[in-house]
Design an enzyme around this catalytic site. Structure first.
Site, mmCIF file in Angstrom:
data_model
loop_
_atom_site.group_PDB
_atom_site.id
_atom_site.type_symbol
_atom_site.label_atom_id
_atom_site.label_comp_id
_atom_site.label_asym_id
_atom_site.label_seq_id
_atom_site.Cartn_x
_atom_site.Cartn_y
_atom_site.Cartn_z
ATOM 1 N N ARG A 95 0.850 -1.183 0.000
ATOM 2 C CA ARG A 95 0.000 0.000 0.000
ATOM 3 C C ARG A 95 0.887 1.234 0.000
ATOM 4 O O ARG A 95 1.752 1.363 0.876
ATOM 5 C CB ARG A 95 -0.909 0.037 1.257
ATOM 6 C CG ARG A 95 -2.037 1.052 1.138
ATOM 7 C CD ARG A 95 -2.783 1.277 2.468
ATOM 8 N NE ARG A 95 -1.948 1.954 3.437
ATOM 9 C CZ ARG A 95 -1.622 1.411 4.602
ATOM 10 N NH1 ARG A 95 -2.032 0.189 4.940
ATOM 11 N NH2 ARG A 95 -0.843 2.077 5.433
ATOM 12 N N GLU A 125 4.819 7.070 2.380
ATOM 13 C CA GLU A 125 5.667 5.884 2.470
ATOM 14 C C GLU A 125 5.046 4.754 1.642
ATOM 15 O O GLU A 125 3.897 4.834 1.233
ATOM 16 C CB GLU A 125 5.801 5.415 3.919
ATOM 17 C CG GLU A 125 4.508 4.886 4.505
ATOM 18 C CD GLU A 125 4.732 4.157 5.836
ATOM 19 O OE1 GLU A 125 5.845 3.700 6.116
ATOM 20 O OE2 GLU A 125 3.752 4.042 6.581
ATOM 21 N N ASN A 149 4.300 0.813 1.973
ATOM 22 C CA ASN A 149 4.248 -0.319 2.912
ATOM 23 C C ASN A 149 4.285 -1.617 2.117
ATOM 24 O O ASN A 149 3.464 -1.826 1.232
ATOM 25 C CB ASN A 149 2.950 -0.268 3.726
ATOM 26 C CG ASN A 149 2.906 0.944 4.638
ATOM 27 O OD1 ASN A 149 3.635 1.035 5.596
ATOM 28 N ND2 ASN A 149 2.094 1.920 4.270
ATOM 29 N N SER A 159 -2.616 -2.852 6.484
ATOM 30 C CA SER A 159 -3.924 -2.979 7.136
ATOM 31 C C SER A 159 -5.050 -2.533 6.228
ATOM 32 O O SER A 159 -4.849 -1.781 5.284
ATOM 33 C CB SER A 159 -3.961 -2.082 8.380
ATOM 34 O OG SER A 159 -3.049 -2.546 9.320
ATOM 35 N N LYS A 219 12.089 2.774 5.482
ATOM 36 C CA LYS A 219 12.142 4.201 5.154
ATOM 37 C C LYS A 219 13.525 4.590 4.634
ATOM 38 O O LYS A 219 13.669 5.503 3.836
ATOM 39 C CB LYS A 219 11.736 4.997 6.373
ATOM 40 C CG LYS A 219 10.270 4.702 6.706
ATOM 41 C CD LYS A 219 9.774 5.331 7.935
ATOM 42 C CE LYS A 219 8.295 5.060 8.138
ATOM 43 N NZ LYS A 219 7.917 3.623 8.105
ATOM 44 N N LYS A 242 12.053 10.223 11.003
ATOM 45 C CA LYS A 242 11.435 8.887 10.991
ATOM 46 C C LYS A 242 12.443 7.780 11.277
ATOM 47 O O LYS A 242 13.433 7.659 10.576
ATOM 48 C CB LYS A 242 10.812 8.625 9.610
ATOM 49 C CG LYS A 242 9.667 9.560 9.236
ATOM 50 C CD LYS A 242 9.000 9.086 7.944
ATOM 51 C CE LYS A 242 7.642 9.734 7.770
ATOM 52 N NZ LYS A 242 6.911 9.144 6.604
ATOM 53 N N GLU A 290 7.515 0.342 11.568
ATOM 54 C CA GLU A 290 6.160 0.277 10.999
ATOM 55 C C GLU A 290 5.163 0.201 12.145
ATOM 56 O O GLU A 290 5.535 -0.062 13.282
ATOM 57 C CB GLU A 290 6.015 -0.982 10.128
ATOM 58 C CG GLU A 290 6.822 -0.927 8.865
ATOM 59 C CD GLU A 290 6.462 0.281 8.015
ATOM 60 O OE1 GLU A 290 5.351 0.815 8.160
ATOM 61 O OE2 GLU A 290 7.310 0.698 7.221
ATOM 62 N N GLY A 291 3.897 0.419 11.796
ATOM 63 C CA GLY A 291 2.872 0.208 12.815
ATOM 64 C C GLY A 291 2.359 1.502 13.407
ATOM 65 O O GLY A 291 1.469 1.518 14.229
ATOM 66 N N ARG A 309 -7.537 7.508 5.149
ATOM 67 C CA ARG A 309 -7.526 7.668 6.607
ATOM 68 C C ARG A 309 -7.565 9.158 6.928
ATOM 69 O O ARG A 309 -6.847 9.941 6.305
ATOM 70 C CB ARG A 309 -6.267 7.034 7.195
ATOM 71 C CG ARG A 309 -6.368 5.522 7.266
ATOM 72 C CD ARG A 309 -5.090 4.926 7.770
ATOM 73 N NE ARG A 309 -4.033 5.088 6.798
ATOM 74 C CZ ARG A 309 -2.743 5.148 7.113
ATOM 75 N NH1 ARG A 309 -2.393 5.087 8.384
ATOM 76 N NH2 ARG A 309 -1.835 5.276 6.177
HETATM 77 N N1 LIG Z 1 -2.868 -5.108 13.445
HETATM 78 C C1 LIG Z 1 -2.085 -5.188 12.251
HETATM 79 C C2 LIG Z 1 -1.501 -3.812 11.957
HETATM 80 C C3 LIG Z 1 -0.513 -3.881 10.871
HETATM 81 C C4 LIG Z 1 0.072 -2.503 10.598
HETATM 82 O O1 LIG Z 1 0.313 -1.701 11.513
HETATM 83 N N2 LIG Z 1 0.241 -2.219 9.313
HETATM 84 C C5 LIG Z 1 0.806 -0.925 8.904
HETATM 85 C C6 LIG Z 1 1.778 -1.104 7.784
HETATM 86 S S1 LIG Z 1 3.128 -2.077 8.355
HETATM 87 C C7 LIG Z 1 -0.354 -0.126 8.415
HETATM 88 O O2 LIG Z 1 -0.984 -0.482 7.431
HETATM 89 N N3 LIG Z 1 -0.616 0.964 9.150
HETATM 90 C C8 LIG Z 1 -1.645 1.858 8.764
HETATM 91 C C9 LIG Z 1 -2.959 1.388 9.322
HETATM 92 C C10 LIG Z 1 -3.373 2.270 10.499
HETATM 93 O O3 LIG Z 1 -3.542 3.465 10.261
HETATM 94 O O4 LIG Z 1 -3.486 1.732 11.608
HETATM 95 C C11 LIG Z 1 -2.969 -5.665 11.092
HETATM 96 O O5 LIG Z 1 -3.930 -4.956 10.785
HETATM 97 O O6 LIG Z 1 -2.672 -6.695 10.517
HETATM 98 MG MG LIG Z 2 4.119 2.087 7.251
#
Ligand SMILES: N[C@H](CCC(=O)N[C@@H](CS)C(=O)NCCC(=O)O)C(=O)O
Ligand SMILES: [Mg+2]
Length: 500
Positions: free
Chosen positions: A153, A169, A171, A176, A334, A389, A393-394, A476
């Site tokens: 994404r 960024e 991903n 998610s 990153k 940064k 991630e996360g 988002r």
């Molecule tokens: N709980 C895990 C979460 C997995 C996760 O944090 N993914 C990152 C990319 S690595 C991401 O997409 N972050 C943007 C979504 C947000 O705004 O929360 C899942 O859903 O499998």
């Molecule tokens: Mg990310």
């Protein structure tokens, strides 16, 4: 019935109040104001729709909600109305998806570039260092990933000053909301079908969202390429996962549409129950694993002990199709994003001049700290125009404003390579709109900014590219005053777009 307290919208913010998250000049009341008499009904209808259609997450207030499905659900946080977004930048973002898919694949094959670019980060970032160790072992074993599956994404913001679509960024692991994002687009279409005339909005301007079907299709095609009809897709998950329903949408689509079985395992369970057969086949809990789909394993918190690292290595050594494989994971760091923004680097990986130009056009300012003292000085001067940064991630890890000055001061006085754990990025200021954000049944009326994620799927078997598509989108939206985004992190809500 009079709207209950839960549906009462908190009062609108004072338009004169500026938001530190965005410079005042970007405030635009061009959002939508919903007539008072319609608002409570709209909120109520949206809450009912979300509950009936599975637009749900585990409720943090219920301690079992991340462990047991069906327990402690709450509607996913959402925006009441889609965000106005210009058609041309929407098309531009969609066109970039297959180019970024190809770029990830090309960069992933250049093991030396990955190891060299991350060599200094390795010395100061233990997590990235462990990933690099696994990558180095695969290079040493000359391990080839002949079948490669990427479910990515690419996240963008629309800079209010220049109206440029700029990448935040890329991903390449555990992206998610492929499931929930589709539902938000349907929610908004449903609401506009009903209230569109009151609001002067047309539901047909909310683009259809196909992520869950396209991502399930990609997983099923990869499973096909593995060519073992009794094999499964293994979801690598955290043992506490409040976003499990977003994941279940995919596994349910895999079974119902494609007849493919999935299993859910934590890294610790894979270490316990997994083994490699002599031919490289990965067996976990008696299942042959065709595809490993990571929805955990992207953060140091996912590796509390050596067991989890052993599981990661076991999977990497196997013939299963990893989504992502270790090199795809590293391409999504990153540091690599910043290296690719250097002059003449894209030319090493892409041939088509137009593609290179399209990619370069969406790059924001990106600098390493170790080899550009000028940017360190600049960031010390005007920290509000930058984001610092780490390789994480996360969500919830970026550094803003005065904290940038403080961190840079500490790292420079400490000397050493601490600076190599970070990259410096131009801060992007999108227009902030008055939005209605609904969280836990309560509607908040506030200025907010949005980030558009475009999903992409790439599947390749040796020289044959089987799939290389844009697969839907995620919007988002977060209150302007919050620096950090992230829905799971509790700052942002799920949204969709309204093409203008
Ligand atoms: N709980 C895990 C979460 C997995 C996760 O944090 N993914 C990152 C990319 S690595 C991401 O997409 N972050 C943007 C979504 C947000 O705004 O929360 C899942 O859903 O499998
Ligand atoms: Mg990310």
């Amino acid at each position: 019935p009079s709207p209950s307290l839960a549906l009462k919208c908190l009062k609108s913010p004072d338009p004169q109040k500026t938001h530190k998250g965005n410079s005042p000049k970007n405030e635009s009341a061009a959002g939508r104001s919903v007539p008072e008499e319609v608002l409570p009904k709209l909120v109520e209808e949206a809450l009912v729709w979300s509950s009936l259609h599975g637009l749900v997450v585990g409720d943090g207030n219920n301690k079992r909600s991340g462990a047991v499905p069906g327990v402690g659900l709450v509607h996913a946080p959402f925006a009441l109305l889609p965000v106005p977004f210009p058609k041309s930048q929407w098309r531009q973002a969609c066109e970039l998806a297959p180019i970024f898919n190809e770029l990830v694949d090309r960069v992933s094959l250049d093991g030396k570039f990955l190891q060299d670019s991350l060599s200094r980060t390795k010395n100061v970032d233990a997590f990235t260092s462990r990933l690099l160790d696994i990558h180095a072992m695969m290079l040493a074993d000359n391990k080839k990933e002949e079948i490669r599956l990427g479910l990515h994404r690419s996240d963008y913001m629309l800079d209010a000053e220049t109206n440029l679509l700029l990448q935040i960024e890329l991903n390449t692991i555990s992206c998610s909301f492929p499931g929930l994002s589709c539902l938000v687009s349907e929610l908004h279409r449903s609401l506009l079908n009903h209230y569109g005339k009151h609001l002067g909005l047309d539901s047909k301007k909310v683009p259809g969202n196909t992520t869950v079907s396209r991502f399930a299709h990609a997983l099923a095609k990869a499973w096909n390429e593995y060519n073992n009809s009794s094999a499964v897709v293994m979801f690598v998950v955290s043992n506490e996962e409040r976003n499990m329903y977003d994941q279940h949408w995919l596994s349910t689509e895999l079974m119902e549409r494609h007849g493919v079985n999935s299993i859910r395992k934590t890294l610790a369970e894979i270490n316990e129950e997994g083994k490699l057969l002599p031919d490289g086949t990965l067996c976990v809990d008696g299942h042959t694993v065709a595809v490993v789909y990571f929805r955990s394993g992207y953060s140091p918190n996912d590796y509390p002990s050596e067991s989890e690292w052993k599981a990661r290595l076991l999977m990497e050594q196997s013939s299963s199709i990893k989504c992502p494989c270790i090199s795809y994971h590293l391409v999504g760091t990153k540091k690599i994003q910043q290296e690719l923004a250097k002059p003449n680097v894209l030319e090493r990986f892409l041939e088509n001049k137009d593609d290179i130009a399209k990619v370069r056009k969406c790059f924001a300012g990106l600098w390493s700290l170790e080899d550009s003292a000028a940017s360190v000085g600049d960031a010390m001067e005007r920290p509000e125009y930058f984001v610092l940064k780490p390789q994480r991630e996360g969500g919830g890890n970026n550094i803003y404003g005065d904290d940038i000055r403080e961190t840079l001061t500490r790292l420079t006085t400490e000397g050493g390579e601490g600076l190599s754990a970070y990259i410096l990025m131009q801060r992007i200021f999108p227009t902030s709109y008055l939005s209605y954000l609904v969280r836990e049944g309560i509607c908040h009326h506030d200025y907010a900014v949005s980030e558009l994620g475009i999903y992409g799927a790439y599947l390749r078997n040796k020289d044959k590219v089987i799939m290389n598509d844009q697969c839907g989108y995620l919007m988002r939206t977060k209150v302007s005053s919050s620096n950090e985004g992230g829905v799971a992190a509790g700052f942002a809500v799920l949204d969709s777009i309204y093409l203008t």
